[in-house]
Scaffold this active site. Structure first.
Site, mmCIF file in Angstrom:
data_model
loop_
_atom_site.group_PDB
_atom_site.id
_atom_site.type_symbol
_atom_site.label_atom_id
_atom_site.label_comp_id
_atom_site.label_asym_id
_atom_site.label_seq_id
_atom_site.Cartn_x
_atom_site.Cartn_y
_atom_site.Cartn_z
ATOM 1 N N LYS A 1 22.438 4.736 -1.780
ATOM 2 C CA LYS A 1 23.042 5.100 -3.066
ATOM 3 C C LYS A 1 22.297 6.317 -3.608
ATOM 4 O O LYS A 1 21.157 6.216 -4.063
ATOM 5 C CB LYS A 1 22.974 3.968 -4.086
ATOM 6 C CG LYS A 1 23.902 4.297 -5.283
ATOM 7 C CD LYS A 1 23.533 3.633 -6.566
ATOM 8 C CE LYS A 1 22.485 4.340 -7.374
ATOM 9 N NZ LYS A 1 22.838 5.714 -7.816
ATOM 10 N N GLY B 1 12.100 6.505 -7.504
ATOM 11 C CA GLY B 1 12.610 6.834 -8.835
ATOM 12 C C GLY B 1 11.551 6.531 -9.864
ATOM 13 O O GLY B 1 10.358 6.477 -9.550
ATOM 14 N N SER B 2 11.989 6.297 -11.084
ATOM 15 C CA SER B 2 11.028 6.115 -12.172
ATOM 16 C C SER B 2 10.367 4.735 -12.107
ATOM 17 O O SER B 2 10.932 3.785 -11.549
ATOM 18 C CB SER B 2 11.745 6.262 -13.514
ATOM 19 O OG SER B 2 12.728 5.261 -13.624
ATOM 20 N N THR B 3 9.207 4.634 -12.718
ATOM 21 C CA THR B 3 8.501 3.351 -12.784
ATOM 22 C C THR B 3 9.346 2.344 -13.562
ATOM 23 O O THR B 3 9.421 1.163 -13.206
ATOM 24 C CB THR B 3 7.118 3.559 -13.435
ATOM 25 O OG1 THR B 3 6.388 4.465 -12.592
ATOM 26 C CG2 THR B 3 6.337 2.268 -13.565
ATOM 27 N N GLY C 1 11.943 1.093 -11.247
ATOM 28 C CA GLY C 1 11.256 0.360 -10.178
ATOM 29 C C GLY C 1 10.974 -1.081 -10.585
ATOM 30 O O GLY C 1 11.099 -2.005 -9.776
ATOM 31 N N GLU D 1 8.499 3.838 -4.566
ATOM 32 C CA GLU D 1 7.838 5.153 -4.747
ATOM 33 C C GLU D 1 8.185 5.609 -6.151
ATOM 34 O O GLU D 1 9.326 6.004 -6.405
ATOM 35 C CB GLU D 1 8.375 6.161 -3.729
ATOM 36 C CG GLU D 1 8.145 5.801 -2.285
ATOM 37 C CD GLU D 1 6.693 5.873 -1.880
ATOM 38 O OE1 GLU D 1 5.921 6.615 -2.523
ATOM 39 O OE2 GLU D 1 6.314 5.163 -0.944
ATOM 40 N N CYS E 1 7.575 14.504 -8.101
ATOM 41 C CA CYS E 1 6.792 13.301 -8.412
ATOM 42 C C CYS E 1 5.303 13.581 -8.377
ATOM 43 O O CYS E 1 4.541 13.028 -9.163
ATOM 44 C CB CYS E 1 7.153 12.169 -7.462
ATOM 45 S SG CYS E 1 6.988 12.608 -5.734
ATOM 46 N N GLU F 1 4.787 10.542 -18.046
ATOM 47 C CA GLU F 1 5.418 11.482 -17.108
ATOM 48 C C GLU F 1 6.542 12.217 -17.822
ATOM 49 O O GLU F 1 7.418 11.581 -18.408
ATOM 50 C CB GLU F 1 5.991 10.714 -15.909
ATOM 51 C CG GLU F 1 6.588 11.647 -14.876
ATOM 52 C CD GLU F 1 7.264 10.914 -13.720
ATOM 53 O OE1 GLU F 1 7.988 9.942 -13.960
ATOM 54 O OE2 GLU F 1 7.063 11.342 -12.561
HETATM 55 P P1 NAD Z 1 15.663 6.855 -12.003
HETATM 56 O O1 NAD Z 1 14.730 5.730 -11.863
HETATM 57 O O2 NAD Z 1 16.368 7.041 -13.296
HETATM 58 O O3 NAD Z 1 16.830 6.743 -10.908
HETATM 59 C C1 NAD Z 1 16.564 6.702 -9.537
HETATM 60 C C2 NAD Z 1 17.722 6.037 -8.818
HETATM 61 O O4 NAD Z 1 17.802 4.678 -9.240
HETATM 62 C C3 NAD Z 1 19.083 6.646 -9.113
HETATM 63 O O5 NAD Z 1 19.848 6.647 -7.921
HETATM 64 C C4 NAD Z 1 19.678 5.674 -10.123
HETATM 65 O O6 NAD Z 1 21.080 5.646 -10.132
HETATM 66 C C5 NAD Z 1 19.112 4.357 -9.621
HETATM 67 N N1 NAD Z 1 19.055 3.287 -10.619
HETATM 68 C C6 NAD Z 1 18.882 3.396 -11.963
HETATM 69 N N2 NAD Z 1 18.897 2.163 -12.526
HETATM 70 C C7 NAD Z 1 19.065 1.273 -11.537
HETATM 71 C C8 NAD Z 1 19.162 -0.155 -11.491
HETATM 72 N N3 NAD Z 1 19.085 -0.902 -12.596
HETATM 73 N N4 NAD Z 1 19.327 -0.751 -10.293
HETATM 74 C C9 NAD Z 1 19.402 -0.022 -9.164
HETATM 75 N N5 NAD Z 1 19.335 1.337 -9.141
HETATM 76 C C10 NAD Z 1 19.161 1.977 -10.311
HETATM 77 O O7 NAD Z 1 14.856 8.159 -11.589
HETATM 78 P P2 NAD Z 1 15.356 9.674 -11.575
HETATM 79 O O8 NAD Z 1 15.413 10.171 -12.982
HETATM 80 O O9 NAD Z 1 16.559 9.815 -10.713
HETATM 81 O O10 NAD Z 1 14.144 10.392 -10.790
HETATM 82 C C11 NAD Z 1 12.979 10.788 -11.389
HETATM 83 C C12 NAD Z 1 11.867 9.792 -11.143
HETATM 84 O O11 NAD Z 1 11.659 9.602 -9.742
HETATM 85 C C13 NAD Z 1 10.523 10.268 -11.672
HETATM 86 O O12 NAD Z 1 9.877 9.200 -12.325
HETATM 87 C C14 NAD Z 1 9.757 10.662 -10.424
HETATM 88 O O13 NAD Z 1 8.359 10.628 -10.523
HETATM 89 C C15 NAD Z 1 10.266 9.661 -9.440
HETATM 90 N N6 NAD Z 1 10.029 10.123 -8.062
HETATM 91 C C16 NAD Z 1 9.043 9.525 -7.324
HETATM 92 C C17 NAD Z 1 8.768 9.977 -6.026
HETATM 93 C C18 NAD Z 1 7.682 9.357 -5.182
HETATM 94 O O14 NAD Z 1 7.630 9.622 -3.980
HETATM 95 N N7 NAD Z 1 6.811 8.534 -5.735
HETATM 96 C C19 NAD Z 1 9.510 11.046 -5.506
HETATM 97 C C20 NAD Z 1 10.499 11.628 -6.293
HETATM 98 C C21 NAD Z 1 10.757 11.160 -7.573
#
Ligand code: NAD
Length: 499
Positions: free
Chosen positions: A195, A248-250, A253, A270, A305, A403
């Site tokens: 996704k 994605g975001s903490t 996560g 991650e 990130c 962040e």
């Molecule tokens: P986000 O957490 O908003 O979304 C990430 C993904 O999760 C998207 O595909 C979103 O649709 C999905 N999502 C959102 N809510 C969900 C739920 N309830 N259930 C299942 N899936 C859901 O993050 P973002 O704004 O897309 O990305 C930015 C974040 O990603 C930052 O915090 C960044 O640090 C982190 N990031 C981490 C790494 C790493 O390797 N640690 C790498 C890149 C980005």
């Protein structure tokens, strides 16, 4: 000006995009659509379907069938799987311009970064893991169980593919982060439902088309588009998913972690970062360090990130290094991603720009000193923001603790190594850190004591398929890439043959 490729022009004629399930495009069962916006022009470039629970069921079933029956993906010889993954890597490289242009259109990033980091990075990752298909090993173990009648033990472990993988990715590096998950999962013999982020979903669909051209059997890689609340939540709650791999975001996560535990699904996370860059008086060359710190925060508009978003500078060189970083920032050409001379493109979306601007306001309100930038929209259209630098005498401001995920840097002076470590480790997050010093003993002391999953000395953090990536503390669980990256997608079976 960049000319769109024929393949991409053709791809974009389809205004409403479907899911990619079982080797073909399939209509969504739901009616809801999301517009995909070009952040440089604010124009819609297409629409995606919001995948419903039924759409997710179809995709997971296709992946499950491909894992167990139809494609024999897991039973295929490692050598044959390697050939398909290698061919996929080659086709990604051959289609580099179409993929890169699409990433720039949907994400806004500079085309040169889309070519190198996104598409180049994805091709490298598939090449790296293609080679791993033939190198997955178990161990033989000398166990001490007594056996009657002179019988003996032959104990060993074998690694098996874990099953259907749900991969959920963010928008900042849409193709390369997807590759960090898809490539090791497929190399291990798993099948995948991906996704992509609702902000940048189109490049994943084009990637799936290319996978088919590489000879990937139907159902091995499926893409369901949609938002997190509906599509992502259905996917992470699915009982036939055996592994969730999330970047994605903490905040998200933690939600996904709770969904995983409900079905006892294996999970890797991650997550976010607030990574320190630490510049000592004896940095190898202060200009080099200042440029490195600037590159470490402003690359990809700070939407990285591992971005070094807090810089700690030793007092003696504080003013000089901060001035050099702000000169580097002020020289950056802000323009749309297809301008080959641009150095900073737009942020990914209007809502993200607003979020980053709120942090800038909070920096001012809480008394941080604005050194450079801070202007919200230097161009007429698009979600542009100047690279912004604050200076603060303490570590307590919101801009230093949370962040931001944008081109905003906060600088704080420090006295000595103990002070630098105290400031750097004073965070809930622990993804990455950089250290700038000529003194190898000092560098090693910092490497040993920094609470971060990745530490670079005298360089901004970069990724490499061979080098594991992941975080301490609330920056995640597990590591991605490298040898551990493939073991994320295997499960261990212990066997003892008594003979
Ligand atoms: P986000 O957490 O908003 O979304 C990430 C993904 O999760 C998207 O595909 C979103 O649709 C999905 N999502 C959102 N809510 C969900 C739920 N309830 N259930 C299942 N899936 C859901 O993050 P973002 O704004 O897309 O990305 C930015 C974040 O990603 C930052 O915090 C960044 O640090 C982190 N990031 C981490 C790494 C790493 O390797 N640690 C790498 C890149 C980005």
């Amino acid at each position: 000006m960049v000319q769109l490729t024929n393949r991409l022009t053709q791809f974009l004629t389809k205004k409403k995009h479907q899911h990619f399930i079982n080797g073909t495009y399939q209509n969504s069962i739901g009616e809801e659509q999301i517009g995909v916006i070009n952040p440089a022009t604010e124009e819609e470039i297409g629409q995606i379907a919001v995948g419903t629970t039924e759409d997710v069921d179809k995709a997971v079933l296709a992946a499950k069938n491909a894992f167990h029956h139809t494609s024999d993906w897991r039973k295929m010889s490692p050598d044959d799987r390697e050939k398909i993954l290698y061919r996929f890597a080659e086709l990604i490289a051959e289609n580099s311009e179409s993929l890169a242009q699409l990433v720039t259109l949907e994400n806004g990033k500079l085309i040169k970064d889309a070519r190198s980091s996104d598409v180049g990075g994805a091709a490298k990752t598939f090449r790296y893991y293609a080679g791993w298909t033939t190198k997955i090993e178990g161990e033989t173990l000398d166990i001490s169980q007594p056996q009657k009648g002179g019988r003996q033990n032959f104990a060993f472990t074998k690694r098996e593919p874990i099953g259907v993988v749900a991969a959920i990715v963010p928008w900042n590096f849409p193709i390369s982060i997807a590759a960090w998950k898809i490539a090791p999962a497929l190399a291990a013999g798993c099948t995948v439902v991906l996704k992509p982020s609702e902000e940048t979903p189109l490049s994943a669909l084009l990637l799936a088309e290319i996978a088919m051209e590489a000879g990937m059997p139907p159902g091995v890689l499926n893409i369901v588009t949609g938002d997190g609340r509906t599509t992502g939540a259905s996917l992470t709650a699915h009982k036939d998913v055996k592994k969730i791999t999330f970047t994605g975001s903490t905040y998200t996560g933690k939600i996904i972690g709770r969904a995983a535990i409900e079905n006892i699904t294996d999970i890797s996370l991650e997550l976010g970062g607030k990574s320190p860059a630490i510049v000592f008086n004896d940095a190898p060359d202060l200009d080099f360090a200042a440029n490195g710190v600037a590159a470490g925060i402003f690359r990809n508009q700070g939407q990285v990130c591992v971005a070094g978003s807090r810089v700690y500078i030793q007092k003696k060189v504080y003013d000089k290094v901060l001035t050099d970083i702000s000169h580097a920032a002020q020289k950056m050409k802000i323009s749309h991603g297809f301008d080959e001379t641009a150095q900073l493109g737009p942020l990914v979306s209007k809502s993200h720009l607003q979020k980053v601007c709120k942090y800038i306001d909070s920096g001012m309100e809480e008394g941080a000193k604005l050194i450079s930038g801070g202007t919200k929209n230097p161009l007429d259209k698009g979600y542009f923001l100047q690279p912004t630098i604050f200076s603060s005498v303490d570590n307590e401001k919101t801009i230093i603790r949370e962040e931001i995920f944008g081109p905003v840097l906060a600088a704080v002076p420090f006295d000595d190594m103990e002070d630098a470590l105290r400031l750097a480790n004073d965070s809930q997050l622990g993804l990455a850190a950089t250290v700038w010093t000529k003194d190898i003993s000092k560098a090693m002391a910092m490497v040993n004591r920094l609470e971060a999953g990745v530490v670079y000395v005298n360089s901004p953090v970069r990724s490499d398929p061979a080098l594991p990536l992941g975080g301490y503390k609330q920056s995640g669980i597990g590591r991605e890439l490298g040898k551990v990256g493939i073991y994320n997608y295997t499960t261990l079976k212990s066997v003892n043959i008594v003979y």
